[in-house]
Design an enzyme around this catalytic site. Structure first.
Site, mmCIF file in Angstrom:
data_model
loop_
_atom_site.group_PDB
_atom_site.id
_atom_site.type_symbol
_atom_site.label_atom_id
_atom_site.label_comp_id
_atom_site.label_asym_id
_atom_site.label_seq_id
_atom_site.Cartn_x
_atom_site.Cartn_y
_atom_site.Cartn_z
ATOM 1 N N CYS A 49 0.856 -1.179 0.000
ATOM 2 C CA CYS A 49 0.000 0.000 0.000
ATOM 3 C C CYS A 49 0.893 1.231 0.000
ATOM 4 C CB CYS A 49 -1.054 -0.010 1.091
ATOM 5 S SG CYS A 49 -0.569 0.347 2.747
ATOM 6 N N CYS B 168 1.506 -2.728 -8.840
ATOM 7 C CA CYS B 168 2.776 -3.446 -8.784
ATOM 8 C C CYS B 168 3.264 -3.668 -10.205
ATOM 9 C CB CYS B 168 2.586 -4.824 -8.142
ATOM 10 S SG CYS B 168 2.217 -4.784 -6.412
ATOM 11 N N CYS C 67 -5.607 0.745 -2.233
ATOM 12 C CA CYS C 67 -5.127 2.123 -2.135
ATOM 13 C C CYS C 67 -4.684 2.670 -3.490
ATOM 14 C CB CYS C 67 -3.986 2.208 -1.117
ATOM 15 S SG CYS C 67 -2.816 0.868 -1.250
#
Length: 139
Positions: free
Chosen positions: A13, A91, A87
């Site tokens: 996050c 990635c 959030c």
């Protein structure tokens, strides 16, 4: 001789100060060394959220010594499962990895009363993840 973990999980996050720290702590607590655990953030905060520390302490898990860590490509590459915590973080995508997004309320700036239900929801999701990993490892 230690056994090889069944899987490696990365929780991500933005600040790596609340949700991802609680998730990593739950997974470590519940799975022990069966699953390798990492957590990181794209813009790590200066410290772990004190309300998250307090909420986890209430269930006997001490995360007070943890520090937010920067998300690296290597951390993603070395993980089997990458879980963002609702959030908006992304990635780097590598083939063969499993990517999940757990929509969870942000505990930033909230008191321990508001963090408790987030903590408990994370525990439920981590328990489900452990069951999935254990079932896959048993095949």
């Amino acid at each position: 001789m230690a056994s090889t973990p069944a899987a490696s999980v990365l929780f991500v996050c933005v600040h790596n100060a609340g949700r991802s720290q609680m998730a990593a702590a739950w997974l470590t607590h519940l799975a022990g060394d069966r699953i390798e655990v990492r957590s990181a953030g794209s813009k790590p905060g200066n410290a772990v959220n004190p309300a998250a520390v307090e909420a986890m302490k209430e269930v006997g898990i001490d995360i007070s010594a943890e520090t937010p860590k920067i998300l690296t490509i290597d951390a993603v590459r070395e993980s089997d499962v990458c879980i963002t915590m609702g959030c908006g973080d992304t990635c780097p995508v590598f083939p063969g990895k499993r990517y999940l997004d757990w929509e969870l309320e942000d505990p930033a700036g909230q008191g321990v009363e508001a963090v408790r239900p987030i903590r408990d929801e994370i525990k439920k999701r981590v328990e489900g993840l452990i069951a999935e990993i254990d079932a896959a490892a048993a095949k």
